[in-house]
Design a protein around this motif. Structure first.
Motif, PDB file in Angstrom:
ATOM      1  N   ASP A 108      52.791  26.577  55.344  1.00  0.00           N
ATOM      2  CA  ASP A 108      52.165  27.786  54.584  1.00  0.00           C
ATOM      3  C   ASP A 108      51.977  27.834  53.647  1.00  0.00           C
ATOM      4  N   HIS A 109      50.802  26.993  52.689  1.00  0.00           N
ATOM      5  CA  HIS A 109      50.843  26.781  51.499  1.00  0.00           C
ATOM      6  C   HIS A 109      49.300  27.278  51.107  1.00  0.00           C
ATOM      7  N   ALA A 110      48.507  27.416  52.115  1.00  0.00           N
ATOM      8  CA  ALA A 110      46.501  26.967  52.453  1.00  0.00           C
ATOM      9  C   ALA A 110      46.332  28.366  53.668  1.00  0.00           C
ATOM     10  N   ASP A 111      45.605  28.828  53.377  1.00  0.00           N
ATOM     11  CA  ASP A 111      44.708  29.592  54.272  1.00  0.00           C
ATOM     12  C   ASP A 111      44.484  28.967  55.565  1.00  0.00           C
ATOM     13  N   GLY A 112      45.411  29.615  56.988  1.00  0.00           N
ATOM     14  CA  GLY A 112      44.973  28.347  57.493  1.00  0.00           C
ATOM     15  C   GLY A 112      45.831  27.730  58.438  1.00  0.00           C
ATOM     16  N   LEU A 113      45.781  26.775  57.595  1.00  0.00           N
ATOM     17  CA  LEU A 113      46.734  25.498  57.460  1.00  0.00           C
ATOM     18  C   LEU A 113      48.146  25.562  58.538  1.00  0.00           C
ATOM     19  N   ALA A 114      49.018  26.732  58.674  1.00  0.00           N
ATOM     20  CA  ALA A 114      50.399  26.626  58.822  1.00  0.00           C
ATOM     21  C   ALA A 114      49.553  27.233  60.665  1.00  0.00           C
ATOM     22  N   GLY A 115      48.481  27.685  60.764  1.00  0.00           N
ATOM     23  CA  GLY A 115      48.623  28.691  62.031  1.00  0.00           C
ATOM     24  C   GLY A 115      47.783  27.548  63.045  1.00  0.00           C
ATOM     25  N   ALA A 116      47.126  26.857  62.131  1.00  0.00           N
ATOM     26  CA  ALA A 116      46.518  25.700  62.798  1.00  0.00           C
ATOM     27  C   ALA A 116      47.068  24.720  63.147  1.00  0.00           C
TER      28      ALA A 116
END
Length: 345
Positions: free
Chosen positions: A138-146
């Motif tokens: 959870d350190h970049a937009d959209g990364l953890a969700g994707a």
């Protein structure tokens, strides 16, 4: 099948709605990402957790998608882990509090009658570690969700192969909830996942994967569990190795994760989650093939070799020394800055 599609669609819409509705309360309560230059409300984590739990519990209570006693414990424990993450979003906790709390929650969901005591203890440790390393995504937009959505589809495929329909439906609901959250989290993000959502997602994925593999071969199980979390493990290895080489404390946060270093290479913000999501999909595909017997457990070594390439390439890339949130004085004009300096002096 129809009930599963309906439940997933409901979770997607509910997550997207809650992530938007909860933005204002999150800002007022100060539940924001401290690493950002502008306040980013962490309403997405609560939205994903609530949408997943409410839809799954509601479908189970109505008899539409029975989860089973074991899977019900997993959902309840994931909810408790989300509350722990929410406490971490509200105030800074010592670094060991969330892993310890996650391990306690994992101790209540591992099926010891199928794994045995020794393998069950190892499963508890793995769930705690996997949840912690997923939080690091959870350190970049959209990364953890994707990456989380891709992993949920992988666990769902493994559960379907084992005829665990309740668990497969739960993973479908989680993937849909993350997709709804991504509508707000794609660059430029309007809502973040935060510790609550990251810990909830990581715990639910890890514990569900353990449920699917319980009572089966340890070698193949290790290969499947690693391949499902290859991107998160690569990010954690990069962070630990980089900080040790720089003689810095491993627990001290810095913008030196996989996404940070890829941005330093010149990649666009939207390209980072796409590339890492594709890498996660490759690892998940190998995991599903190993689980179903189409590939041998040794295929996981190819995943490990592929994951080691970005770690070795990026580990010596320079990073920003510390997080630097925007300060009001620094952005003001020289005259205003001088006025503020004189007043404070």
């Amino acid at each position: 099948m129809l009930y599963g599609i309906t439940a997933a669609a409901t979770a997607l819409l509910l997550s997207a709605l809650l992530a938007g509705v909860l933005r204002t309360p999150a800002l007022r309560l100060g539940i924001t990402d401290r690493r950002r230059r502008r306040p980013l409300p962490l309403s997405g984590g609560t939205a994903v957790a609530l949408a997943t739990v409410l839809v799954a519990a509601g479908a189970d209570a109505a008899g539409l998608l029975p989860l089973g006693a074991g899977v019900g414990r997993v959902v309840a424990a994931a909810g408790c882990v989300a509350l722990l993450g929410l406490a971490a979003d509200l105030r800074r906790l010592r670094w060991w509090v969330t892993p310890a709390g996650t391990a306690v929650a994992a101790g209540f969901v591992v099926p010891y009658e199928e794994t045995g005591a020794a393998a069950g203890a190892a499963a508890v440790a793995w769930i705690a570690v996997a949840t912690t390393v997923f939080r690091g995504l959870d350190h970049a937009d959209g990364l953890a969700g994707a990456v989380g959505a891709v992993g949920a589809f992988g666990v769902a495929a493994c559960a379907t192969a084992e005829l665990m329909d309740g668990l497969a439906a739960l993973m479908g609901v989680l993937a849909a909830a993350l997709a709804g959250f991504l509508l707000h989290n794609w660059f430029p993000a309007r809502a973040g996942l935060g510790s609550a959502g990251a810990l909830f997602t990581g715990f639910l994925l890890a514990s569900s994967a353990v449920f699917v593999r319980a009572g089966q071969g340890i070698g193949a199980g290790t290969a499947v569990l690693y391949a499902l979390t290859a991107i998160a493990c690569a990010d954690a290895a990069l962070v630990v190795l980089g900080r040790r080489l720089d003689r810095r404390a491993v627990t001290r946060g810095r913008p030196d994760h996989l996404g940070h270093r890829m941005r330093r290479l010149g990649l666009a913000p939207r390209a980072v989650p796409v590339l890492l999501g594709a890498g996660s999909a490759g690892g998940v595909l190998v995991a599903v093939c190993v689980h179903t017997g189409r590939l041998s457990p040794g295929a996981a070594w190819w995943v490990a070799a592929a994951a080691a390439v970005p770690v070795l390439v990026l580990v010596r890339r320079p990073v920003t020394p510390v997080f630097r949130p925007r300060q009001r004085v620094a952005s003001a004009s020289p005259q205003v800055s001088e006025r503020l300096r004189v007043r404070s002096g």
